[in-house]
Enzyme design. Sequence first.
Site, PDB file in Angstrom:
ATOM      1  N   HIS A 223       0.818  -1.213   0.000  1.00 10.95           N
ATOM      2  CA  HIS A 223       0.000   0.000   0.000  1.00 10.95           C
ATOM      3  C   HIS A 223       0.857   1.270   0.000  1.00 10.95           C
ATOM      4  CE1 HIS A 223      -3.601  -2.298   0.409  1.00 10.95           C
ATOM      5  NE2 HIS A 223      -3.307  -2.743   1.623  1.00 10.95           N
TER       6      HIS A 223
ATOM      7  N   ASP B  62      -2.771 -10.566  -2.301  1.00  8.82           N
ATOM      8  CA  ASP B  62      -3.338 -10.090  -1.042  1.00  8.82           C
ATOM      9  C   ASP B  62      -4.832  -9.811  -1.231  1.00  8.82           C
ATOM     10  OD1 ASP B  62      -2.081  -8.620   1.663  1.00  8.82           O
ATOM     11  OD2 ASP B  62      -3.973  -7.733   0.999  1.00  8.82           O
TER      12      ASP B  62
ATOM     13  N   HIS C 287      -6.391  -7.286  -0.318  1.00  7.73           N
ATOM     14  CA  HIS C 287      -6.524  -5.872  -0.647  1.00  7.73           C
ATOM     15  C   HIS C 287      -5.711  -5.549  -1.906  1.00  7.73           C
ATOM     16  CE1 HIS C 287      -6.990  -6.069   3.830  1.00  7.73           C
ATOM     17  NE2 HIS C 287      -8.054  -5.364   3.538  1.00  7.73           N
TER      18      HIS C 287
ATOM     19  N   ASP D 161      -4.324 -12.908   3.748  1.00 10.79           N
ATOM     20  CA  ASP D 161      -5.576 -12.411   4.293  1.00 10.79           C
ATOM     21  C   ASP D 161      -6.782 -12.697   3.410  1.00 10.79           C
ATOM     22  OD1 ASP D 161      -4.447 -10.671   2.480  1.00 10.79           O
ATOM     23  OD2 ASP D 161      -4.540  -8.911   3.765  1.00 10.79           O
TER      24      ASP D 161
END
Length: 340
Positions: A158, A193, A195, A282
């Site tokens: 990120h 991931d 996200h 995740d």
Amino acid sequence: MKAIFDERQWRHDPKHFMANGVIRPSPEQPERIARLTEGARAAGCEFVTPEDAGLGPIAAIHSPEYVTFLRNIYTRWQRIEGAGQEVIPNVHPANRSDSYPKSAVGQAGYHQADTACPIGEGTWEAAYWSAQTAVTGADMLAGGARAAYALCRPPGHHAFGDLAGGFCFLNNAGIAAERLQARGLRAAILDVDVHHGNGTQGIFYDRDDVLTVSIHADPARFYPFFWGHADERGTGRGLGYNLNLPLARGTEDDAYLKVLDRALERVVNFGADVVVVALGLDAYQGDPFQGLAITTPGFARIGAAIAGLGLPTLFVQEGGYLCAELGQNLTAVLSGFEGA
């Protein structure tokens, strides 16, 4: 498979996290290191410590202004009367072209996208060695290794070139890919991931020498919200070199693997020499973020599918938060890769 980790990565110990207006403990706990170490060893990994390649590989994708901020902001913050123990932004510019303030508070707002990336006393040191862990993994691949696992914590995908966010400060996968590209290798980044890897996308969005592919929960109602949509394909020379594959919440193994096939096809058609996998665990059905519903056997299938590329592969740890199966899921990915 060699695994890389430095003990100084324990030093980042964030206390602050806000979700839905409620302040809670950060999910990005140092305990993740212990769980992931167990998982890597169960997959047969032997741990080594990273070499110190200096700031060069970091500065290759992060601005010197941002590196200066990360190195100094905690000390500056402590000089503010009544300041908290962590650097947490409370104001943000409307866009990246707004003026750059002298104030530590203003610079925190400029360089930290959200409240999920508090900067404490040990944050810079941990992030620095997390990045060096990825660099050492890249150097292993450039030196002929078939695969390596970089236990990068804090994570990185990120983080933009000058902006922290979502638990991330330095973009480890991006740093590794740039290192490989500089060694004359054609690098693809595959982000699995839950996200979207918005920072990675932002760093390479106008480039055609590094491919970025991300499979993630649909950001229409899921972090990072503003990035990760299917129509984001790159710009300028990078048009067509970014592929986003957003999935419906709760997507399970079989549907995920079909989309992964599309991602791997894009890697093949890019003509990649090496693959950097931004490895988030995740997407697991029991992960606290509850975005997708991948099972532990599903992670083994993901690892095996990536191995099917037949390319040198660097696994760079991203998300995957505290649950009983975290280490088992890492074992599944790495064992699935090695077994294939």
